[in-house]
Design a protein around this motif. Structure first.
Motif, mmCIF file in Angstrom:
data_model
loop_
_atom_site.group_PDB
_atom_site.id
_atom_site.type_symbol
_atom_site.label_atom_id
_atom_site.label_comp_id
_atom_site.label_asym_id
_atom_site.label_seq_id
_atom_site.Cartn_x
_atom_site.Cartn_y
_atom_site.Cartn_z
ATOM 1 N N GLY A 41 -4.401 8.622 3.033
ATOM 2 C CA GLY A 41 -5.312 8.467 2.187
ATOM 3 C C GLY A 41 -4.797 8.586 0.640
ATOM 4 N N ALA A 42 -3.347 8.773 0.351
ATOM 5 C CA ALA A 42 -2.744 8.956 -0.850
ATOM 6 C C ALA A 42 -2.631 7.717 -1.867
ATOM 7 N N GLY A 43 -2.983 6.431 -1.110
ATOM 8 C CA GLY A 43 -2.974 5.342 -1.950
ATOM 9 C C GLY A 43 -1.800 4.328 -1.834
ATOM 10 N N LYS A 44 -0.970 4.778 -0.716
ATOM 11 C CA LYS A 44 0.207 3.838 -0.662
ATOM 12 C C LYS A 44 -0.055 2.402 -0.241
ATOM 13 N N THR A 45 -1.013 2.264 0.724
ATOM 14 C CA THR A 45 -1.353 0.876 1.161
ATOM 15 C C THR A 45 -2.084 0.067 0.077
ATOM 16 N N THR A 46 -2.914 0.745 -0.687
ATOM 17 C CA THR A 46 -3.669 0.188 -1.541
ATOM 18 C C THR A 46 -2.668 -0.115 -2.859
ATOM 19 N N THR A 47 -1.635 0.475 -2.902
ATOM 20 C CA THR A 47 -0.611 0.106 -4.067
ATOM 21 C C THR A 47 -0.183 -1.362 -3.452
ATOM 22 N N LEU A 48 0.469 -1.304 -2.313
ATOM 23 C CA LEU A 48 1.096 -2.270 -1.995
ATOM 24 C C LEU A 48 -0.043 -3.766 -1.935
ATOM 25 N N ARG A 49 -1.194 -3.456 -1.627
ATOM 26 C CA ARG A 49 -2.101 -4.485 -1.656
ATOM 27 C C ARG A 49 -2.672 -5.009 -3.036
#
Lengths: 241, 339
Positions: A41-49
């Protein structure tokens, strides 16, 4: 030419009413493997997306090789030279291994020499060449997803948790593959939860928490600093020995 | 070079499960019906008629299953392309009246093909306009899609009334396509045999395009995961529009065949068959062309056999078939792997 291939400056991302990224600053050096770490939930996947344009940045800028790609649609970002391996692999289950790779070869037919190199990295793909990708095991699907990203040379690879859910033996095989990929000079941004794999692969590291990058530096430094790991990632090294 | 995966010693070849069971349902159903029908010649007549009907339903439904599978669009207005295709054939029939009345079979077939060509061109163009004006504003909003496509169909139906009038228009089959071929005691209407051949040709062409071309791969991949197709660098919106145009043109083709089969044109003919089409694509598995093909044949066979054996059940036979199939396979005969 800048040393950094990709730069994110003050990137914010909203998904519906939720504010996920709160001003991400990140620089990805050319020819290096950068690990993106952080708790769930730190935002890693959101960063890539967000880099891929799958979710639009609501604020801030993303530049790739000096070109502003913040508002570009996803296909244009991919055509600019960025390949993406999502967390769920997103292989096309009804298509064969061959067909999955043909689709990824945007610029024409599959290059036999490159295919041979990929088969060297992932021999299972040659063996299962004509089988529907849906029947492959989890590890083989992950190999196919990565092969799809490298079937043609790309400037930057974004890879989201490639070792997730894989058996330890397969993880080590995957680590070997990434080492080989690194040796070709590829620029890679790799999201990883497995700290051991991260230690073995990363040149640089960025740690995210609550939608922000809270630490940047050399991977080797973080790997040697147990207190910093505990602080940033909540890791107990005993659990990773 | 390092070996980065399971070695050949540890890798076992996955077994590819080719699912023949739905395909086998067709001959099984035919064979089960034979003793119930009793007479072999009657059974042949019923079966050929059902196959022809199945092909026409398949042609009308195949576009819709692709549109739903790829674009996730519930197009309740699909029937409008069927009606328009049928009516537009009148445009071609006008100047080709001589071919229609000729006793030369090739001229008759030529007239039919000309009708099909004109209908596909017009419904394809209509599909392009429909996608831009009606569908595009409601991507991803199913409830709005249902409402607006139903509304679009009502508007289009009224346009047919304005252009061609509200009364049904009789449509004569070309001379050489009337009558039946009699083999032994079994009679097979010539037109139905032609419908079967056309249906098989279109299915074969679709199969080839979907499995042997890159555009086909993109469509199949897009049905599974459009986001990943975009992440590979392909503009899926263009593919959406292309598929919508082709789907509309196929409905137009089906509409022409359906109109000659009924030999009457009515503005509501597309809407009447809409429910049947949805039943077929649900039975086949949303997005699956092969499933749609098998589903259409099964629906037609069940309708014909039931109509002969228990006429009172015929009306609900398709729904009963759908219930049975969904109890067996809740995702349809050939579920498409989804995102």
């Amino acid at each position: 030419m800048s040393d950094n291939l990709l730069n994110l400056q003050g990137v914010h991302t909203h998904i519906g009413q939720y504010h996920i990224l709160h001003g991400v600053d990140l620089a990805i050096p050319r020819g290096q493997l950068t690990m993106l770490l952080g708790r769930n939930g730190a935002g890693k996947t959101t960063t890539l997306r967000t880099i891929m344009g799958l979710w639009q940045a609501s604020q801030g800028s993303i530049t790739f090789d000096g070109r502003d790609i913040t508002k570009l649609p996803t296909p244009d970002i991919a055509q600019a030279g960025i390949a993406y391996v999502p967390e769920n692999m997103a292989i096309f289950a009804d298509l064969t291994v061959r067909e999955n790779l043909i689709l990824a070869a945007r610029n024409g037919d599959l290059d036999p020499a490159r295919l041979k190199w990929i088969f060297g990295l992932f021999p299972a793909l040659e063996k299962f060449w004509s089988l529907a990708a849906g029947v492959l095991s989890g590890g083989q699907k992950q190999m196919l997803a990565i092969a799809r990203a490298i079937v043609e040379p790309r400037d930057l690879l974004l890879i989201d948790e490639p070792t997730k859910g894989l058996a330890p033996a397969i993880i080590m095989n995957m680590v070997q593959a990434f080492k080989e990929l690194k040796s070709t000079g590829a620029t890679i941004l790799l999201v990883e939860q497995n700290f051991l794999a991260a230690k073995l692969l990363g040149d640089h590291v960025a740690v995210m928490d609550d939608g922000r990058v809270v630490h940047r530096g050399a991977m080797a430094e973080l790997a040697e600093d147990a207190a910093l790991q505990q602080k940033l990632l909540g890791l107990s090294m005993d659990a990773h020995q | 070079m390092s070996t980065a995966t399971e070695t050949s010693a540890t890798v076992t070849l996955p077994k590819v499960r080719i699912d023949y069971l739905p395909v086998l349902l067709v001959p099984i159903l035919m064979l089960l019906a034979l003793p119930l029908v009793g007479s072999f010649s009657t059974w042949v007549t019923l079966t050929v008629a059902a196959l022809a009907m199945g092909m026409m339903i398949f042609l009308m439904a195949s576009g819709l299953t692709l549109v739903f599978g790829l674009m996730d669009v519930l197009n309740f207005g699909h029937g409008v392309f069927i009606s328009f295709g049928a009516y537009v054939s009148l445009i071609a029939l006008g100047p080709l009246a001589g071919w229609v009345e000729s006793t030369n079979l090739w001229l008759n077939v030529g007239a039919l093909l000309a009708c099909i060509l004109v209908a596909m061109l017009v419904t394809g163009a209509l599909g392009y306009a429909f996608e831009r004006v009606v569908i595009r504003p409601v991507y991803g909003q199913h409830l709005k899609q249902i409402l607006i496509t139903m509304g679009g169909m009502i508007v289009a139906e009224q346009m047919i009334h304005v252009i061609w009038g509200a009364s049904p228009i009789p449509l004569r089959l070309p001379e050489g396509l009337r009558g039946a071929i009699v083999i032994g005691d079994a009679a097979m209407e010539k037109y139905r045999v032609i419908a079967v051949v056309l249906g098989l040709l279109v299915f074969g062409a679709m199969h080839l395009v979907l499995n042997r071309t890159k555009i086909g791969l993109l469509i199949r991949a897009g049905v599974e995961n459009p986001e990943m197709v975009e992440a590979l660098g392909y503009k899926i919106r263009r593919l959406f529009v292309g598929v919508f145009i082709v789907g509309s043109a196929l409905a137009g083709l089906g509409g022409v065949l359906w109109a000659f089969y009924r030999q009457t044109l009515t503005a509501g003919m597309g809407m009447e068959v809409n429910v049947l089409i949805f039943i077929v694509i649900i039975i086949g598995g949303l997005g699956s062309v092969g499933g749609c093909f098998i589903g259409a044949i099964l629906v037609a066979l069940v309708a014909n056999y039931t109509g002969f054996l228990a006429p009172k059940l015929a009306l609900g036979s398709s729904i009963l078939l759908m219930v049975v199939i969904l109890l067996w396979r809740p995702q349809g005969l050939y579920p498409v792997a989804k995102r």
